[in-house]
Scaffold this motif. Structure first.
Motif, PDB file in Angstrom:
ATOM      1  N   SER A  22       0.977  -1.084   0.051  1.00 50.40           N
ATOM      2  CA  SER A  22       0.030   0.067  -0.009  1.00 50.40           C
ATOM      3  C   SER A  22       0.883   1.360  -0.111  1.00 50.40           C
ATOM      4  O   SER A  22       0.455   2.244  -0.528  1.00 50.40           O
ATOM      5  N   ILE A  25       1.764   2.454  -3.777  1.00 46.82           N
ATOM      6  CA  ILE A  25       0.842   2.776  -4.699  1.00 46.82           C
ATOM      7  C   ILE A  25       1.239   4.219  -5.188  1.00 46.82           C
ATOM      8  O   ILE A  25       1.130   4.345  -6.421  1.00 46.82           O
ATOM      9  N   LYS A 147      -3.830   0.662   6.175  1.00 51.42           N
ATOM     10  CA  LYS A 147      -4.308   0.814   4.838  1.00 51.42           C
ATOM     11  C   LYS A 147      -4.529   2.156   4.553  1.00 51.42           C
ATOM     12  O   LYS A 147      -4.340   2.843   3.145  1.00 51.42           O
ATOM     13  N   GLY A 224     -11.615  -9.122  -4.455  1.00 55.39           N
ATOM     14  CA  GLY A 224     -11.772  -7.822  -3.787  1.00 55.39           C
ATOM     15  C   GLY A 224     -10.419  -7.036  -3.955  1.00 55.39           C
ATOM     16  O   GLY A 224     -10.335  -5.944  -4.183  1.00 55.39           O
ATOM     17  N   LEU A 225      -9.435  -7.808  -3.412  1.00 50.78           N
ATOM     18  CA  LEU A 225      -8.165  -7.237  -3.468  1.00 50.78           C
ATOM     19  C   LEU A 225      -7.711  -7.064  -4.646  1.00 50.78           C
ATOM     20  O   LEU A 225      -6.928  -6.197  -5.106  1.00 50.78           O
ATOM     21  N   LEU A 227      -9.293  -6.084  -7.548  1.00 50.71           N
ATOM     22  CA  LEU A 227      -9.754  -4.793  -8.010  1.00 50.71           C
ATOM     23  C   LEU A 227      -9.423  -3.802  -7.098  1.00 50.71           C
ATOM     24  O   LEU A 227      -9.140  -2.522  -7.969  1.00 50.71           O
ATOM     25  N   LEU A 228      -9.099  -3.873  -5.785  1.00 50.14           N
ATOM     26  CA  LEU A 228      -8.608  -2.488  -5.038  1.00 50.14           C
ATOM     27  C   LEU A 228      -7.387  -2.284  -5.757  1.00 50.14           C
ATOM     28  O   LEU A 228      -7.187  -1.391  -5.993  1.00 50.14           O
ATOM     29  N   PHE A 229      -6.460  -3.035  -5.595  1.00 49.10           N
ATOM     30  CA  PHE A 229      -5.221  -2.760  -6.147  1.00 49.10           C
ATOM     31  C   PHE A 229      -5.061  -2.384  -7.629  1.00 49.10           C
ATOM     32  O   PHE A 229      -4.230  -1.740  -7.946  1.00 49.10           O
ATOM     33  N   ILE A 231      -7.482  -0.798  -9.182  1.00 51.70           N
ATOM     34  CA  ILE A 231      -8.083   0.434  -9.328  1.00 51.70           C
ATOM     35  C   ILE A 231      -6.980   1.584  -8.623  1.00 51.70           C
ATOM     36  O   ILE A 231      -6.959   2.565  -9.076  1.00 51.70           O
ATOM     37  N   LEU A 232      -6.497   1.202  -7.651  1.00 48.78           N
ATOM     38  CA  LEU A 232      -5.550   2.096  -7.014  1.00 48.78           C
ATOM     39  C   LEU A 232      -4.203   2.059  -8.018  1.00 48.78           C
ATOM     40  O   LEU A 232      -3.856   3.276  -7.987  1.00 48.78           O
ATOM     41  N   TYR A 233      -3.745   0.944  -8.661  1.00 44.90           N
ATOM     42  CA  TYR A 233      -2.692   1.232  -9.611  1.00 44.90           C
ATOM     43  C   TYR A 233      -3.172   2.365 -10.938  1.00 44.90           C
ATOM     44  O   TYR A 233      -2.186   3.043 -11.110  1.00 44.90           O
TER      45      TYR A 233
END
Length: 249
Positions: A22, A25, A147, A224-225, A227-229, A231-233
């Protein structure tokens, strides 16, 4: 007082695990430009940490049953510190910097395998009843807080140079290591030690018995993880390249 310091020391372990990815990012665009990386290479900076960590967690669990949670946590933190320095040194290489960075990140991931999971296992060994539930809840607070603050910590460190963020890992891991050595007492060791064959047999049996909810849970959590990373990327590049807002801001 000693018990509170013990809980804080254990709480640093899930925080360090979260910092692993995290914190980087918001720095990915800067790392990509500095090391002249492709998009795929940049994305691997996150993956080569997560995959070794996931693969090593079962092995760390077996070893901690046999040799002790505290000892394995200490070794894990030392390994993560070494990997952090290797990753930071990648900035000083005119060629082969990406390979050095990848090597450092893999070593970091191996070290991270012995943080959150062993903190929870050791908590289960040392505390009982309501106290155990309370401490496990506090570990999750550290995890959740990590996080939120991790990207800010990474971007703040990168105000100096991008690789300064990699020196945050040794500071956090070093603080946790001192706390573990001084304040954390060892849980039970050896009494439930089993062979690798028996461990795998039990693990397969549990997975089979709980398959109806275990596989959907893993799938949803993994998705979920992912998609989360993802999107953050994506956002880290979108915000910098499109809106020219970078680093700390």
């Amino acid at each position: 007082m000693k018990e509170k310091l013990m809980i804080v020391s254990l709480g640093l372990l899930p925080l360090i695990m979260v910092l692993g990815n995290s914190m980087l990012i918001p720095l990915l665009p800067s790392i990509q430009k500095s090391l002249h990386l492709s998009g795929v290479q940049t994305s691997l900076i996150l993956s080569v940490f997560s995959i070794p960590a996931a693969l090593c967690i079962p092995a760390v669990g077996i070893l901690s049953d046999r040799y002790g949670r505290k000892k394995l946590i200490m070794y894990s933190l030392i390994v993560m510190i070494i990997g952090s320095f290797i990753a930071a040194s990648s900035a000083s290489f005119s060629s082969g910097s990406f390979a050095v960075l990848m090597a450092g990140r893999v070593i970091q991931g191996i070290g991270a395998a012995g943080t959150t999971t062993l903190a929870m296992a050791l908590t289960g060994d040392v505390f009982i009843g309501e106290k155990r539930a309370k401490v496990l809840g506090l570990l999750e607070v550290y995890n959740g807080a990590g996080k939120v603050v991790a990207p800010i910590i990474g971007a703040t460190a990168a105000l100096v140079v991008w690789y300064a963020a990699f020196f945050v890992y040794p500071l956090a891991a070093g603080a946790a290591l001192v706390g573990i050595v001084m304040y954390v007492r060892e849980g039970k060791t050896g009494s439930e030690s089993v062979s690798v064959q028996e461990y795998l047999k039990r693990a397969i049996g549990i997975v089979y018995d709980k398959r109806k909810w275990l596989f959907p849970l893993f799938f949803v959590g993994g998705l979920g993880l992912f998609l989360l990373f993802g999107i953050l990327y994506y956002l880290s590049f979108l915000i910098e390249e499109t809106y020219h807002i970078d680093g700390f801001f």
